[in-house]
Design an enzyme around this catalytic site. Structure first.
Site: not given
Ligand code: GTP
Ligand code: SPV
Ligand code: MN
Length: 595
Positions: A69, A208, A217, A237, A259, A261, A263, A284, A374-376, A407, A503
């Site tokens: 993005r 993309y 989004k 989100h 993003s 992190c 979800k 998401d 950021n491969a998806r 994070r 965990e």
């Protein structure tokens, strides 16, 4: 086909402006999807994976300049600049329309204009929204078929009703006889533009993810957040999960994390504690509305996952791995010599040789990553083995708890509970996260990302907080409890203190039992933490010292955060809801006393 007059007129008008060679109305069929794949194979956009390894799956490589993005090219064009607020890029809507019209004129020459009707939410659900995307990208057509309910049934349900027009072009017209490139896009001009008052989206120059799949989004968050403000609901989100304890009791939980992190991982978790079960509703986006019982009901408006590949493996997320066995579009992953995909941390052992995400030979001794960070993967939700049947429920599921996270290598403990909705809204407003590769820019810098909505809120962030506070005053509301969580604390040596992934259910268990009223908490200046012995640690491989560190109140660190937040709030001037300033100062005072 449609008799929707607004749609027909709009398609006609866009056709005249963009000048595509042809117009194609998408019906959403398998045959049409196969045809899009065929087009992508022919143009070199995609290549097939070995069907014995990954049936009916394809690898796509984007242009190296079009991998995430683009937040600095994302605009909220409200009539009034203040309505967009200091955290959004703003341009005057009329001026932006003029600029965009110039760019869009003739931009689809040599290409096909696809009309892509889609529904965010189950088709015909009273709380779903219909969008129609016009795009010149077969990759977008194929992706939208996975990510949304798409095609003729949407038009049938729409009738002559209203829809959100979403115009998209890769911004690279083809002159006659010219060969196309594998990933057309526009290197110089990218615009991801939202007109909240007229509920329109214009996206130019990128193919993309969130830049190009406009239901996600752009519609389901930026435009929907504005609609939600006006109508008294929440567009967030957030993941949605169903948590079942060993005796079969259920709580539904939402979680907002920025993003990349966690979800998707949390939503599909395989719990490390025996007898506990996590099922996925969404990974998401959550749309939440009050039910007649005063509870907030959350619905996942999407129909698929556009998930981060790196880090996904049989240990961290076995359910994602199972989701990815077949019928998947992979983007910017590496390719193995035997025709499968690979990404960092997919396997314990590094492959010897690969083709990297740019199509270059890669060997183990190279330092560079083989897949783009950021491969998806793009896969249908129906392929997820732990999808809860309720994910299709048109009314959503009642939410017991909302998590906010990010994070944070330091300061923020593993988990803390807000005293009430107002305090929870405050905690959501102060979350920060170290930047990831999901958006263009430098990775690792700490930035404030309130409610994980910084890049996705379609209006002034301070007004958004006021809206959250207003939700808390809804007559008869039975509000969810709110928690701050942090799976990403690090030791001085840079290692994660908490094992994370499966965990994390230990934290969910404490939250579940707080909702049931059976788990104890201690009051601290920052909120309520698990009382001694209340966090289930049986079988957990974390030292006593690390556990203490994870649940410790870092007074000095928090005080520094209070100062940073005071400054952050400053930019919103008098639109800032006073309640949050009061919360911030009260936090500062409680901490100062402990010094
Ligand atoms: P978006 O799709 O960008 O919105 O991301 P997301 O929030 O769904 O993040 P996702 O679950 O895909 O996780 C992103 C990265 O964080 C992956 O590389 C994961 O392996 C990693 N991750 C997820 N959960 C944890 C966790 O509990 N601990 C640690 N250390 N890493 C995690
Ligand atoms: C995110 O960045 O939060 C995503 C990926 O979910 S994208 O669809 O590209 O926005
Ligand atoms: Mn996301």
């Amino acid at each position: 086909m449609t008799k929707n007059a607004k749609l027909e007129a709009w398609v006609k008008q866009v056709r005249a402006m963009c000048q595509p060679d042809r117009v194609r109305w998408c019906d959403g069929s398998q045959a049409e999807y196969d045809e899009m794949i065929h087009l992508m194979l022919r143009s070199g956009t995609a290549q097939p994976l070995d069907p014995r390894k990954r049936p009916n799956s394809y690898l796509v490589r984007s242009d190296p300049g079009d991998v995430a993005r683009v937040e600095d090219r994302t605009f909220i064009c409200s009539e009034d600049e203040q309505a967009a607020g200091p955290t959004n890029n703003w341009r005057d809507p009329a001026e932006m329309k003029v600029a965009l019209t110039k760019l869009f004129t003739g931009c689809m020459r040599g290409r096909t204009l696809y009309v892509i009707p889609f529904s965010m939410g189950p088709i015909g659900s009273p709380i779903a929204y219909t969008g129609v995307q016009l795009s010149d990208s077969p990759y977008v057509v194929a992706s939208m078929r996975i990510m949304t309910r798409m095609g003729q049934p949407v038009l049938d349900a729409l009738g002559d009703g209203d829809f959100v027009p979403c115009l998209h072009s890769v911004g690279m017209p083809l002159s006659p006889g010219k060969m196309d490139v594998a990933w057309p896009c526009n290197a110089d001009d990218k615009y991801i533009v939202h007109f909240p008052e007229t509920r329109e989206i214009w996206s130019f120059g990128s193919g993309y993810g969130g830049n190009a799949l406009l239901g996600k989004k752009c519609l389901a968050l930026r435009i929907a957040s504005v609609i939600a403000r006006d109508e008294g609901w929440l567009a967030e989100h957030m993941l949605i999960l169903k948590l079942t304890n060993p005796s079969g009791q259920v709580h539904y939980i939402c979680g907002a994390f920025p993003s990349a992190c966690g979800k998707t991982n949390l939503a599909m978790m395989r719990p490390a504690l025996p007898g506990w079960r996590v099922e996925t509703i969404g990974d998401d986006i959550a749309w939440m509305r009050f039910g007649d019982d005063g509870r907030l009901y959350a619905m996942n408006p999407e129909a698929g996952f556009f998930g981060v590949a790196p880090g996904t493996n049989e240990t961290s997320n076995p359910n994602a791995m199972a989701t990815l066995r077949e019928n998947v579009l992979f983007t910017n992953c590496a390719l193995t010599p035997d025709g499968d995909v690979w990404w960092e941390d997919m396997t314990n052992e590094l492959p010897e040789r690969l083709t990297d995400w740019r199509g270059q030979p890669w060997t183990r001794d190279l330092k560079a990553s083989a897949a783009h960070p950021n491969a998806r993967f793009t896969a249908s939700a129906s392929q997820c083995p732990v999808m809860s049947p309720e994910w299709q429920n048109p009314h959503g599921v009642p939410i017991s708890a909302i998590l906010f996270g990010g994070r944070r290598a330091t300061v923020v403990p593993l988990v803390q509970e807000a005293r009430d909705w107002k305090h929870g809204t405050f905690l959501g407003s102060i979350i920060g996260s170290e930047k990831t590769a999901a958006a263009a820019g430098k990775v690792g810098d700490l930035r404030r990302d309130p409610m994980a909505m910084l890049p996705f809120c379609g209006y002034n962030m301070a007004d958004y907080w006021s809206h959250w506070l207003r939700i808390g005053r809804h007559p008869g509301a039975q509000l969810p409890r709110i928690y701050l969580v942090n799976w990403f604390r690090k030791s001085a040596g840079g290692d994660f203190l908490w094992p994370g992934f499966g965990e994390n259910v230990r934290v969910l268990k404490w939250i579940f039992e707080r909702c049931e009223g059976t788990a104890k908490a201690v009051e601290t200046p920052i909120g309520r933490l698990p009382a001694e012995g209340e966090l289930e640690v049986t079988g957990l491989d974390v030292s006593r010292e690390n556990l203490a560190e994870l649940l410790h109140v870092d007074t000095e660190g928090w005080l520094a955060d209070v100062v940073a937040m005071r400054e952050y709030y400053e930019q919103f001037g008098d639109r800032m809801p006073p309640e949050l300033r009061v919360e911030l100062e009260a936090l500062g005072q409680r901490l100062s006393v402990c010094r």
